[in-house]
Design a protein around this motif. Structure first.
Motif, mmCIF file in Angstrom:
data_model
loop_
_atom_site.group_PDB
_atom_site.id
_atom_site.type_symbol
_atom_site.label_atom_id
_atom_site.label_comp_id
_atom_site.label_asym_id
_atom_site.label_seq_id
_atom_site.Cartn_x
_atom_site.Cartn_y
_atom_site.Cartn_z
ATOM 1 N N GLY A 1 2.811 1.223 -1.293
ATOM 2 C CA GLY A 1 2.991 -0.211 -1.481
ATOM 3 C C GLY A 1 4.294 -0.787 -0.989
ATOM 4 O O GLY A 1 4.738 -1.804 -1.497
ATOM 5 N N THR A 2 4.944 -0.167 -0.007
ATOM 6 C CA THR A 2 6.226 -0.700 0.461
ATOM 7 C C THR A 2 6.164 -1.315 1.848
ATOM 8 O O THR A 2 7.113 -1.943 2.278
ATOM 9 N N ILE A 3 5.057 -1.139 2.549
ATOM 10 C CA ILE A 3 4.969 -1.590 3.937
ATOM 11 C C ILE A 3 4.058 -2.809 4.042
ATOM 12 O O ILE A 3 2.962 -2.824 3.513
ATOM 13 N N ASP A 4 4.554 -3.820 4.776
ATOM 14 C CA ASP A 4 3.738 -4.979 5.103
ATOM 15 C C ASP A 4 3.190 -4.787 6.518
ATOM 16 O O ASP A 4 3.892 -4.286 7.404
ATOM 17 N N VAL A 5 1.939 -5.193 6.724
ATOM 18 C CA VAL A 5 1.259 -5.022 8.002
ATOM 19 C C VAL A 5 0.847 -6.381 8.546
ATOM 20 O O VAL A 5 0.381 -7.241 7.793
ATOM 21 N N LYS B 1 -8.447 -4.146 8.482
ATOM 22 C CA LYS B 1 -7.951 -4.426 7.129
ATOM 23 C C LYS B 1 -8.609 -3.483 6.115
ATOM 24 O O LYS B 1 -7.942 -2.967 5.219
ATOM 25 N N GLU B 2 -9.908 -3.243 6.284
ATOM 26 C CA GLU B 2 -10.618 -2.321 5.398
ATOM 27 C C GLU B 2 -10.047 -0.903 5.520
ATOM 28 O O GLU B 2 -9.788 -0.244 4.510
ATOM 29 N N TYR B 3 -9.838 -0.433 6.749
ATOM 30 C CA TYR B 3 -9.256 0.896 6.966
ATOM 31 C C TYR B 3 -7.882 1.002 6.297
ATOM 32 O O TYR B 3 -7.580 1.984 5.618
ATOM 33 N N LEU B 4 -7.046 -0.020 6.509
ATOM 34 C CA LEU B 4 -5.685 -0.004 5.949
ATOM 35 C C LEU B 4 -5.720 -0.041 4.418
ATOM 36 O O LEU B 4 -4.937 0.648 3.766
ATOM 37 N N THR B 5 -6.610 -0.842 3.860
ATOM 38 C CA THR B 5 -6.733 -0.938 2.405
ATOM 39 C C THR B 5 -7.116 0.420 1.812
ATOM 40 O O THR B 5 -6.559 0.838 0.789
ATOM 41 N N GLU B 6 -8.027 1.121 2.470
ATOM 42 C CA GLU B 6 -8.458 2.443 2.001
ATOM 43 C C GLU B 6 -7.313 3.462 2.012
ATOM 44 O O GLU B 6 -7.337 4.434 1.265
ATOM 45 N N MET B 7 -6.319 3.239 2.861
ATOM 46 C CA MET B 7 -5.193 4.172 2.954
ATOM 47 C C MET B 7 -4.247 4.070 1.752
ATOM 48 O O MET B 7 -3.436 4.955 1.527
ATOM 49 N N ASN B 8 -4.320 2.979 1.004
ATOM 50 C CA ASN B 8 -3.539 2.799 -0.222
ATOM 51 C C ASN B 8 -2.032 2.962 -0.071
ATOM 52 O O ASN B 8 -1.375 3.494 -0.961
ATOM 53 N N CYS B 9 -1.471 2.503 1.033
ATOM 54 C CA CYS B 9 -0.009 2.605 1.145
ATOM 55 C C CYS B 9 0.632 1.326 1.675
ATOM 56 O O CYS B 9 1.805 1.325 2.020
#
Length: 127
Positions: free
Chosen positions: A5-9, A23-31
């Motif tokens: 939860g420290t990185i903005d994309v 966005k779905e792929y990134l959300t699944e990565m949970n970081c």
């Protein structure tokens, strides 16, 4: 990998379906803390001037301002780093790749890409 939860994309692509998939792929990565979208180059410029992103996913062919123009903008007007840019494009011709590399961008992914390949590339970039 980066702390949770420290990185903005920032996802910059005029194809809203591609943005949704990424966005779905990134959300699944949970970081990632925040996932922002821009659907044309001028909106992306404003977002890049107003916020620092740890990952910028950039399509090269867009309305109002090209991906290459945005990379050039990063040199002079932004706190954002070119090391954090992942170029995604369906048409990566040699000339465009060469110009982009000359500008300091080293990460490329050709559309269509699969989920595993995308996530692996992002993990390498943020670790």
């Amino acid at each position: 990998m980066a702390t949770l939860g420290t990185i903005d994309v920032l996802i910059i692509d005029d194809d809203k379906n591609i943005c949704s998939i990424i966005k779905e792929y990134l959300t699944e990565m949970n970081c990632f803390r925040l996932i922002v979208e821009a659907h044309d180059g001028s909106v992306a410029t404003q977002k890049l001037q107003n916020q620092k992103f740890g990952l910028i996913i950039l399509d090269m062919n867009m309305p109002k301002k090209s991906g290459l123009d945005l990379v050039k903008d990063l040199e002079s007007t932004s706190a954002n780093k070119k090391d954090n840019v992942l170029v995604i494009s369906g048409t990566l011709d040699r000339d465009l790749i060469a110009k982009t590399i000359q500008r300091g961008v080293k990460n490329f992914l050709v559309k269509p890409f699969d989920e595993e390949g995308f996530k692996d590339r992002v993990k390498k970039m943020i670790s």
